[in-house]
Design a protein around this motif. Structure first.
Motif, short mmCIF file in Angstrom:
data_model
loop_
_atom_site.label_atom_id
_atom_site.label_comp_id
_atom_site.label_asym_id
_atom_site.label_seq_id
_atom_site.Cartn_x
_atom_site.Cartn_y
_atom_site.Cartn_z
N ASP A 168 -5.29 12.02 1.83
CA ASP A 168 -4.50 10.82 1.59
C ASP A 168 -5.30 9.78 0.84
O ASP A 168 -6.48 9.54 1.14
CB ASP A 168 -4.02 10.22 2.91
CG ASP A 168 -2.95 11.07 3.58
OD1 ASP A 168 -2.29 11.85 2.88
OD2 ASP A 168 -2.79 10.94 4.81
N TYR A 169 -4.66 9.17 -0.13
CA TYR A 169 -5.24 8.06 -0.89
C TYR A 169 -4.30 6.88 -0.75
O TYR A 169 -3.10 6.99 -1.01
CB TYR A 169 -5.40 8.44 -2.37
CG TYR A 169 -6.38 9.57 -2.58
CD1 TYR A 169 -7.72 9.31 -2.80
CD2 TYR A 169 -5.95 10.90 -2.54
CE1 TYR A 169 -8.62 10.35 -2.97
CE2 TYR A 169 -6.85 11.94 -2.70
CZ TYR A 169 -8.18 11.66 -2.92
OH TYR A 169 -9.07 12.70 -3.09
N HIS A 170 -4.85 5.73 -0.32
CA HIS A 170 -4.06 4.52 -0.12
C HIS A 170 -4.29 3.61 -1.32
O HIS A 170 -5.43 3.22 -1.59
CB HIS A 170 -4.46 3.84 1.18
CG HIS A 170 -4.39 4.78 2.36
ND1 HIS A 170 -3.20 5.17 2.93
CD2 HIS A 170 -5.37 5.42 3.03
CE1 HIS A 170 -3.45 6.00 3.92
NE2 HIS A 170 -4.76 6.19 4.00
N THR A 188 0.77 5.46 0.04
CA THR A 188 -0.08 6.60 0.36
C THR A 188 0.34 7.77 -0.50
O THR A 188 1.50 8.17 -0.51
CB THR A 188 0.03 6.97 1.85
OG1 THR A 188 -0.36 5.83 2.63
CG2 THR A 188 -0.87 8.14 2.19
N ARG A 238 6.38 1.67 -7.11
CA ARG A 238 6.12 2.63 -6.04
C ARG A 238 6.60 4.05 -6.38
O ARG A 238 5.86 5.01 -6.24
CB ARG A 238 6.77 2.14 -4.75
CG ARG A 238 6.57 3.08 -3.59
CD ARG A 238 7.32 2.62 -2.34
NE ARG A 238 7.01 3.48 -1.25
CZ ARG A 238 6.25 3.15 -0.22
NH1 ARG A 238 5.75 1.94 -0.14
NH2 ARG A 238 6.01 4.01 0.73
N THR A 280 0.85 -1.18 0.00
CA THR A 280 0.00 0.00 0.00
C THR A 280 0.89 1.24 0.00
O THR A 280 1.79 1.38 0.82
CB THR A 280 -0.92 0.01 1.23
OG1 THR A 280 -1.74 -1.15 1.19
CG2 THR A 280 -1.80 1.24 1.23
N ARG A 292 -0.69 11.74 -1.39
CA ARG A 292 -1.41 12.89 -0.83
C ARG A 292 -1.70 13.89 -1.96
O ARG A 292 -0.80 14.41 -2.60
CB ARG A 292 -0.57 13.55 0.27
CG ARG A 292 -1.33 14.60 1.05
CD ARG A 292 -0.56 14.93 2.34
NE ARG A 292 -1.33 15.75 3.22
CZ ARG A 292 -2.25 15.32 4.08
NH1 ARG A 292 -2.50 14.05 4.16
NH2 ARG A 292 -2.90 16.16 4.86
#
Length: 98
Positions: free
Chosen positions: A15-17, A8, A25, A6, A10
């Motif tokens: 915040d969006y996970h 995160t 990533r 996951t 922003r």
């Protein structure tokens, strides 16, 4: 096969996970940072109000940039002009409805 983690991201102080392979990533974080910057620029202009409208305008601007790069790579200016006209009509429409 890469295992998902996951990440995160922003965007506009929210915040969006997002599940993402570890190998992607850094790319996802860069994309989130780019989107956040575009949305902040639009919000700062004061011409567009509301997170949803800001997101749509950011998406259109990013799509326009992508089409320009694709056009430059392919040498086709017609589709870019169509996207530019569409973007202008959407901006005018959003401006008229506020």
């Amino acid at each position: 096969m890469s295992e998902s983690q996951t990440v995160t991201v922003r965007i506009l102080d929210k915040d969006y996970h997002i599940a993402c392979p570890e190998s992607e990533r850094a790319n996802l974080e860069r994309a989130g940072d780019y989107l956040d910057k575009k949305m902040r620029d639009i919000r700062r202009s004061g011409k567009v109000i509301g997170t949803e409208r800001i997101a749509v305008m950011a998406a259109l601007n990013i799509t326009y940039e992508l089409h320009n790069k694709q056009r430059d790579a392919a040498g086709d200016g017609e589709s870019s002009e169509q996207v530019a006209q569409l973007l202008m009509r959407v901006q005018q429409s959003l401006g008229d409805s506020e």
